[in-house]
Design a protein around this motif. Sequence first.
Motif, short mmCIF file in Angstrom:
data_model
loop_
_atom_site.label_atom_id
_atom_site.label_comp_id
_atom_site.label_asym_id
_atom_site.label_seq_id
_atom_site.Cartn_x
_atom_site.Cartn_y
_atom_site.Cartn_z
N ASN A 1 13.71 -5.23 1.64
CA ASN A 1 14.83 -4.53 1.99
C ASN A 1 14.90 -4.18 3.48
N ASP A 2 13.73 -3.62 3.69
CA ASP A 2 13.55 -2.82 5.10
C ASP A 2 13.42 -3.98 6.06
N VAL A 3 12.61 -5.09 5.86
CA VAL A 3 12.24 -5.94 6.45
C VAL A 3 13.57 -6.74 6.84
N ILE A 4 14.43 -7.18 5.86
CA ILE A 4 15.68 -7.92 6.16
C ILE A 4 16.58 -6.88 7.02
N SER A 5 16.69 -5.57 6.79
CA SER A 5 17.36 -4.69 7.80
C SER A 5 16.85 -4.87 9.08
N SER B 1 0.82 -1.16 0.09
CA SER B 1 0.11 -0.06 -0.07
C SER B 1 0.99 1.27 0.04
N LYS B 2 0.76 2.06 -1.11
CA LYS B 2 1.20 3.21 -0.95
C LYS B 2 0.90 4.13 -0.06
N GLY B 3 -0.45 4.13 0.24
CA GLY B 3 -1.02 5.02 1.18
C GLY B 3 -0.61 4.61 2.68
N LYS B 4 -0.35 3.23 3.19
CA LYS B 4 0.60 3.13 4.15
C LYS B 4 2.04 3.23 4.12
N LYS B 5 2.48 3.22 2.71
CA LYS B 5 3.66 3.60 2.62
C LYS B 5 4.77 2.43 2.97
N GLY B 6 4.04 1.10 2.69
CA GLY B 6 4.82 -0.15 2.68
C GLY B 6 4.26 -1.36 2.56
N ALA B 7 4.73 -2.46 2.81
CA ALA B 7 4.27 -3.64 2.66
C ALA B 7 3.96 -4.56 3.80
N SER B 8 3.10 -5.34 4.18
CA SER B 8 3.09 -6.39 5.17
C SER B 8 3.46 -7.59 4.72
N ILE B 9 4.66 -8.28 5.40
CA ILE B 9 5.14 -9.50 5.14
C ILE B 9 5.30 -10.32 6.17
N TRP B 10 4.92 -11.68 5.99
CA TRP B 10 5.24 -12.64 7.08
C TRP B 10 6.37 -13.33 6.76
N VAL B 11 7.36 -13.12 7.87
CA VAL B 11 8.42 -14.02 7.76
C VAL B 11 8.28 -15.22 8.36
N THR B 12 8.50 -16.60 7.57
CA THR B 12 8.28 -17.84 7.93
C THR B 12 9.50 -18.84 7.84
N SER C 1 10.60 3.39 0.13
CA SER C 1 11.48 4.63 -0.19
C SER C 1 11.83 5.01 -1.37
N PHE C 2 12.17 5.71 -1.88
CA PHE C 2 12.53 6.44 -3.33
C PHE C 2 13.08 4.80 -4.12
N GLY C 3 12.25 4.83 -5.29
CA GLY C 3 12.98 3.77 -6.08
C GLY C 3 12.31 3.84 -7.39
N PHE C 4 13.17 3.86 -8.54
CA PHE C 4 12.85 4.14 -9.96
C PHE C 4 12.07 2.86 -10.38
N GLY C 5 10.72 2.96 -10.67
CA GLY C 5 10.09 1.89 -11.39
C GLY C 5 9.49 0.89 -10.08
N PHE C 6 8.36 0.32 -10.66
CA PHE C 6 7.56 -0.46 -9.78
C PHE C 6 8.52 -1.60 -8.99
#
Length: 215
Positions: free
Chosen positions: A196-200, A151-162, A182-187
Motif C-alpha cells: 500500500n505504501d509503494v502504491i501511495s 524485514s521488521k528490522g528495516k520496518k518495510g519491504a523491498s519491491i520491484w515495480v515492473t 505500519s500497524f496491521g492486525f495479523g501477518f
Amino acid sequence: MKNLIKNFLLLCIIFLGLSQSVRSQSLKEIFNSSEVPLFYVGIDFTQARLIDEASASGSEVRDRYFPEINDLIVNEPKKYDLQKAFHKTNIEHDLSLVAKRNAKINTEEILSSNSADFSRLKENDIIKLVNGFDFGNKKGIGLLFIVEGMSKGKKGASIWVTFINMSTKNVLMTERMEGKTSFGFGFRNYWANPINDVISSIEKKKYKEWKLKYS
C-alpha cells in the motif's frame, strides 16, 4: 573481413536502436494516455526473503499468507488503488499467473537470518525472473510487483515495480522501491502495508517522475 565486421557492428547498433525505440514507445504510451490498457499480474514472491521472522513457518507463509496478500490487493481496490496510482480508467487482473509460481516456492528459502537479503537483487535478476513467466495468450502491458525482502528490522519491504510486454516477455521498466510497514492486525495485513505504501508513493510522486522520464 573488416567490412564484414563493420557491417555486423552496424547491424547490432541498428538493432539496439530499434529495441530502445520500441521500449520507449511502449512506455510513452503507458504514461501518455489513461486509456492505454494495463494488466495487473499480481505479486511475485518467488524471490522474497522474510528476514529475522520467527512467528510463522515457511510453509504457512507460502501456502496461506502469500495468496492472502495477493487477494487482498484486488479485493480492496479503494484502499489499494492501482487505477488512481497509475492514472488508468481501468486495470484488469489475473492472479493465477503468480499463484502458480508462488505455489512452487521452496519453503526452506523463505525465512532468512541475513539482513543483506533485503537488497540483494539486480535488474538482471528481474529480467531473468520475467523470462520464466508463462503469460499464455495474454498480450499488452503487464504490471508486476516482485517482492525482494521483508524485514521488521528495516520496518518495510523491498519491491520491484515492473512493466512487461507480455507477448515478448520484454521488461519495459523495473524500479526498486521500499514500502514501509505500519500497524496491521495479523501477518497478512502487516505485510500488505508496504504494498500500500509503494502504491501511495507512486500516486504521490513516482508516477510523475516516470512520466517525465519516459513520455
